[in-house]
Design a protein around this motif. Sequence first.
Motif, mmCIF file in Angstrom:
data_model
loop_
_atom_site.group_PDB
_atom_site.id
_atom_site.type_symbol
_atom_site.label_atom_id
_atom_site.label_comp_id
_atom_site.label_asym_id
_atom_site.label_seq_id
_atom_site.Cartn_x
_atom_site.Cartn_y
_atom_site.Cartn_z
ATOM 1 N N PRO A 29 41.755 43.045 49.315
ATOM 2 C CA PRO A 29 40.452 42.826 48.683
ATOM 3 C C PRO A 29 40.472 41.531 47.861
ATOM 4 O O PRO A 29 41.509 41.148 47.300
ATOM 5 N N SER A 30 39.345 40.853 47.797
ATOM 6 C CA SER A 30 39.273 39.614 47.020
ATOM 7 C C SER A 30 37.894 39.465 46.384
ATOM 8 O O SER A 30 36.894 39.984 46.891
ATOM 9 N N ILE A 31 37.871 38.747 45.273
ATOM 10 C CA ILE A 31 36.633 38.385 44.574
ATOM 11 C C ILE A 31 36.600 36.872 44.445
ATOM 12 O O ILE A 31 37.581 36.248 44.009
ATOM 13 N N ASN A 32 35.484 36.259 44.841
ATOM 14 C CA ASN A 32 35.309 34.811 44.776
ATOM 15 C C ASN A 32 34.126 34.482 43.878
ATOM 16 O O ASN A 32 33.025 35.005 44.077
ATOM 17 N N ALA A 43 33.390 24.387 42.611
ATOM 18 C CA ALA A 43 34.647 25.065 42.294
ATOM 19 C C ALA A 43 34.592 26.496 42.796
ATOM 20 O O ALA A 43 33.532 27.140 42.779
ATOM 21 N N ASN A 44 35.731 26.993 43.256
ATOM 22 C CA ASN A 44 35.852 28.368 43.746
ATOM 23 C C ASN A 44 37.053 29.024 43.080
ATOM 24 O O ASN A 44 38.195 28.625 43.319
ATOM 25 N N PHE A 45 36.778 30.021 42.239
ATOM 26 C CA PHE A 45 37.854 30.821 41.654
ATOM 27 C C PHE A 45 37.996 32.093 42.480
ATOM 28 O O PHE A 45 37.010 32.772 42.768
ATOM 29 N N LYS A 46 39.244 32.426 42.836
ATOM 30 C CA LYS A 46 39.486 33.573 43.708
ATOM 31 C C LYS A 46 40.602 34.448 43.143
ATOM 32 O O LYS A 46 41.657 33.942 42.744
ATOM 33 N N ALA A 47 40.369 35.752 43.118
ATOM 34 C CA ALA A 47 41.390 36.737 42.776
ATOM 35 C C ALA A 47 41.573 37.650 43.980
ATOM 36 O O ALA A 47 40.603 38.225 44.479
ATOM 37 N N GLU A 48 42.808 37.765 44.454
ATOM 38 C CA GLU A 48 43.089 38.525 45.672
ATOM 39 C C GLU A 48 44.323 39.388 45.481
ATOM 40 O O GLU A 48 45.345 38.939 44.941
ATOM 41 N N ASP A 66 47.122 37.233 43.795
ATOM 42 C CA ASP A 66 46.954 35.785 43.704
ATOM 43 C C ASP A 66 45.726 35.447 42.865
ATOM 44 O O ASP A 66 44.672 36.085 42.994
ATOM 45 N N PHE A 67 45.864 34.415 42.028
ATOM 46 C CA PHE A 67 44.742 33.835 41.302
ATOM 47 C C PHE A 67 44.708 32.348 41.646
ATOM 48 O O PHE A 67 45.714 31.649 41.480
ATOM 49 N N SER A 68 43.589 31.873 42.150
ATOM 50 C CA SER A 68 43.528 30.472 42.559
ATOM 51 C C SER A 68 42.221 29.832 42.121
ATOM 52 O O SER A 68 41.187 30.499 41.976
ATOM 53 N N SER A 213 40.413 43.329 55.441
ATOM 54 C CA SER A 213 39.978 42.302 54.493
ATOM 55 C C SER A 213 38.599 42.654 53.941
ATOM 56 O O SER A 213 37.654 42.887 54.702
ATOM 57 N N ILE A 214 38.481 42.703 52.616
ATOM 58 C CA ILE A 214 37.217 42.991 51.935
ATOM 59 C C ILE A 214 36.973 41.877 50.933
ATOM 60 O O ILE A 214 37.714 41.740 49.951
#
Length: 223
Positions: A29-32, A43-48, A66-68, A213-214
Amino acid sequence: MKKNLLIFMLSAMSVYCNAQSSFQYGIIPSINIIKKFPKNWSANFKAESRQSIYNQELKYDYLLTDFSLVVTKRIAPNTSVGGGYLLRAEDGEFEHRAIQQISFSKKYSGFRMAHRVMTDQTFANNSKPELRLRYRISSEIPLEGQSLDVKEFYLKINNEYLNSWQGHEYDLEIRGVALLGYSVSSVNDLEIGIDYRLDSFIDGDPRNRIWLSINFFHSLDSK
């Protein structure tokens, strides 16, 4: 796109015929969070999070998070360049990754196609630096009409090749992703589908990883 998918399928078939494969199943799962800025910056912040459900046996196992943050600038109507940083938390330790990328996109009648070339460098205390060169081709296809509107579904297909060098070792990972997306609102999108990854087949037994993948996307700017 069809040619790349054919190459991917033939590669997978040749692997099955010549080696013993291992399989792993899990969830990613991820949040963008996406924000646009003046002068074509964004800019794109992503936590997965990556979680295993089956790895040669049925067993839940939390793997990593992951934090990106990736910042891009559009330098031409269909071209963007960018860079970023990723922090990975795994087994109580941290990895640091620097990211550089360039992407090209073009709209066709009924779908949009994009190409991305990315390099990244990963550093950790207990392992040698890892250098990767990645190429991804992707297509986004609206399922209701010629363009994507709010409250409509779309299909996203990705095919990616990751070359990895760590010390004197080289590996190639091939990814195929198929996602069904839905435009929830003018600022929110939701995607769900299958992320298939094949690696370790050059010098060893192939490793197959199949993830559910969500992905949730939230834009801080209205469309």
